[in-house]
Motif scaffolding. Sequence first.
Motif, short mmCIF file in Angstrom:
data_model
loop_
_atom_site.label_atom_id
_atom_site.label_comp_id
_atom_site.label_asym_id
_atom_site.label_seq_id
_atom_site.Cartn_x
_atom_site.Cartn_y
_atom_site.Cartn_z
N LYS A 95 -50.38 13.16 35.22
CA LYS A 95 -48.82 13.87 34.75
C LYS A 95 -48.77 15.26 34.57
CE LYS A 95 -48.07 11.45 31.06
NZ LYS A 95 -49.70 10.79 31.00
N THR A 96 -49.81 15.80 34.01
CA THR A 96 -50.03 17.25 33.61
C THR A 96 -50.35 18.21 34.64
OG1 THR A 96 -50.43 17.12 31.29
CG2 THR A 96 -51.20 19.01 32.10
N THR A 97 -51.22 17.37 35.63
CA THR A 97 -51.93 17.75 36.78
C THR A 97 -50.63 18.02 37.89
OG1 THR A 97 -53.86 16.53 36.35
CG2 THR A 97 -53.40 17.30 38.62
N PRO A 127 -45.82 24.26 28.84
CA PRO A 127 -47.11 23.87 29.40
C PRO A 127 -47.52 22.48 28.26
CG PRO A 127 -47.80 26.00 28.71
CD PRO A 127 -45.98 25.80 28.57
N GLU A 128 -48.37 21.73 28.45
CA GLU A 128 -49.01 20.94 27.57
C GLU A 128 -50.07 21.84 26.49
OE1 GLU A 128 -51.24 16.90 28.34
OE2 GLU A 128 -52.70 18.42 28.92
N GLY A 129 -49.88 21.52 25.48
CA GLY A 129 -50.71 22.69 24.45
C GLY A 129 -49.76 23.78 24.10
N LEU A 186 -41.25 20.38 31.96
CA LEU A 186 -41.50 19.91 30.54
C LEU A 186 -42.62 19.19 30.13
CD1 LEU A 186 -37.81 19.61 29.55
CD2 LEU A 186 -39.23 21.76 29.08
N ASP A 187 -43.73 19.49 29.55
CA ASP A 187 -44.76 18.57 29.41
C ASP A 187 -45.10 18.06 28.28
OD1 ASP A 187 -47.20 17.28 29.65
OD2 ASP A 187 -48.21 19.00 30.77
N GLU A 188 -44.34 16.98 27.88
CA GLU A 188 -44.30 16.24 26.49
C GLU A 188 -43.89 17.31 25.48
OE1 GLU A 188 -47.93 14.21 25.37
OE2 GLU A 188 -48.50 13.75 27.39
N PRO A 189 -42.47 17.51 25.62
CA PRO A 189 -41.67 18.58 24.74
C PRO A 189 -41.76 17.82 23.47
CG PRO A 189 -40.24 17.56 26.23
CD PRO A 189 -41.55 17.16 26.76
MG LIG Z 1 -50.79 15.55 30.01
#
Ligand SMILES: [Mg+2]
Lengths: 292, 237
Positions: free
Chosen positions: B43-45, B84-86, B160-163
């Motif tokens: 997903k992040t990728t 981003p994630e993180g 939106l990466d895991e907001p």
């Molecule tokens: Mg991810």
Amino acid sequence: MELLLHQVLAGLATGGIYACLALALVMIYQAIDHLNFAQGEMAMFSTFIAWQLMELGTPYWVAFVTTLAISFVAGVLIDRVLFRPIHDAPILSHIVVFIALFGILNSLAGFIWDFNVKNFPTPFGSRPLLGSGLISSHDAGMIGVTILLLVFLYVFFRHTRIGLAMRAAAANPQSARLAGIRVGWMIALGWGMAAAIGAVAGMLIAPVVFLEPNMMTSVLLYGFAAAVVGGLTSPGGAVIGGFAVGIIENLAGTFIPYVGRELKLTIALFLIVAVLLVKPSGLFGRRVVSRV
Amino acid sequence: MSALLEIRGLCAFYGRTQVLFGLDLDVAEGGVTTLLGANGAGKTTTLRAVSGMLRTTGDIRFAGERIAGRAIEDIVRLGIAHAPEGRGTFVRQTVEENLQIGAMARNGRAAIAADMERVYGYFPRLKERRHQQAGTLSGGEQQMLAVGRALMLRPRLMLLDEPSFGLAPLIVRELFEIFRVLNRDEKVSMLLVEQNASLALDFAADVYLIETGRLVMTGPAHELRRDETIRRSYLGY
Ligand SMILES: [Mg+2]
Ligand SMILES: Nc1ncnc2c1ncn2[C@@H]1O[C@H](COP(=O)(O)OP(=O)(O)OP(=O)(O)O)[C@@H](O)[C@H]1O
């Protein structure tokens, strides 16, 4: 007491030069995570350019500003041509390129302008300032120019958009790119500014140490000491480190028996080693409160 | 009508390792699409591929323009904001500086200042902490800051990466309420990656489910909510 004050003021004057060099080192270190061993040689070469311009009849301040511009462009080019291609290469590649740059600039200066010591003019005169024996007018001028430069840099980095973009690019390149910051150009800009700051240091110190291809070797060592004392990640620390190293150098040379002129350089080495042993992050490095 | 973001046959690589294998995905203009999948599914990728952060093959189009292979900085300028994630916080800069950094791709002092107030309106907590070093914010506050930074671009599309990651339930509800407003009133399209599948399925119109870099299911959210597999693996009932 008079002697002490005199030595402190003289220490502030040379300390300003160390502060400039330390700042240039920190700027490049922040941008590419490596120490620029060739910073001193770049400053020396810039100083020769200024000297050449004056030999051709250019007035001091015109030569000064022209040299800053030339140095800035050269710094940008050094990044784009030499360092950008090896951006992801291991540390050893960087060291090799730094040493090559060092050698090339040093021998090129010797080849063009020979190794004979030259006089470099000062625009401030060398008479004692206001008739007092406390500080020479060149030393006072040196302190003045350094402070102007530091104020300019402070305002640039704290209060302009591009200054913020440069800080962001250095702090977190990936995230900065996601915000649209052209990180590659910010690094090049950092190189240009470091080269110009080094040029200021070179032109100010040249009347004291005289102009020749090896003039910056010991000065750079003090610059390193200042940067290490301040912590390589803190511009403010580098400045304070510079002034501190300048003062310590002068006081030790005067008041500690046996140190004298000859052993003064040892103090820089001693400071570097001591700080790295006791507090490797320097006095001001990474004092950020951060949570995981 | 063609989609705002159109991904066709996307393959993505970390060095020599291939992580995505021929992914197709659309985000409609003004729409919300969610991407679901287990940990490590890619997903992040996928989001990174859209932002140009890694090597890809296949086709990515934004508003009809091919963007695959362009530099990150140029993709951002098309109006694609990536939270981003993180979180990507600039820890040594203040909250306010973080928001200014989010607007680096734009011009216009007044408009940027107005948007800063808008973000503070959405996240009053950030306004209280505006002069604080961002590294000292709590995890949830940094998540708000990441969304705020993305908003400062005035984006057409938000990635939106895991907001909701690390946020208390109440804050999550507030955050998604803000997303709804942005989507409805400002027509911001969104590609949302979420661990909280039920939340994502409530919010998004279209759903893509991937497993180890391959598409396994896609359809409108209201249909997939009723699907056996999705229910058992992602909704837990
Ligand atoms: Mg991810
Ligand atoms: N920088 C990297 N280098 C090499 N492999 C990576 C890198 N980042 C991710 N991967 C691999 O790519 C695959 C997909 O990772 P990705 O981060 O896209 O998963 P994800 O779906 O976002 O998972 P999660 O839900 O845990 O965030 C994983 O197998 C992971 O190991």
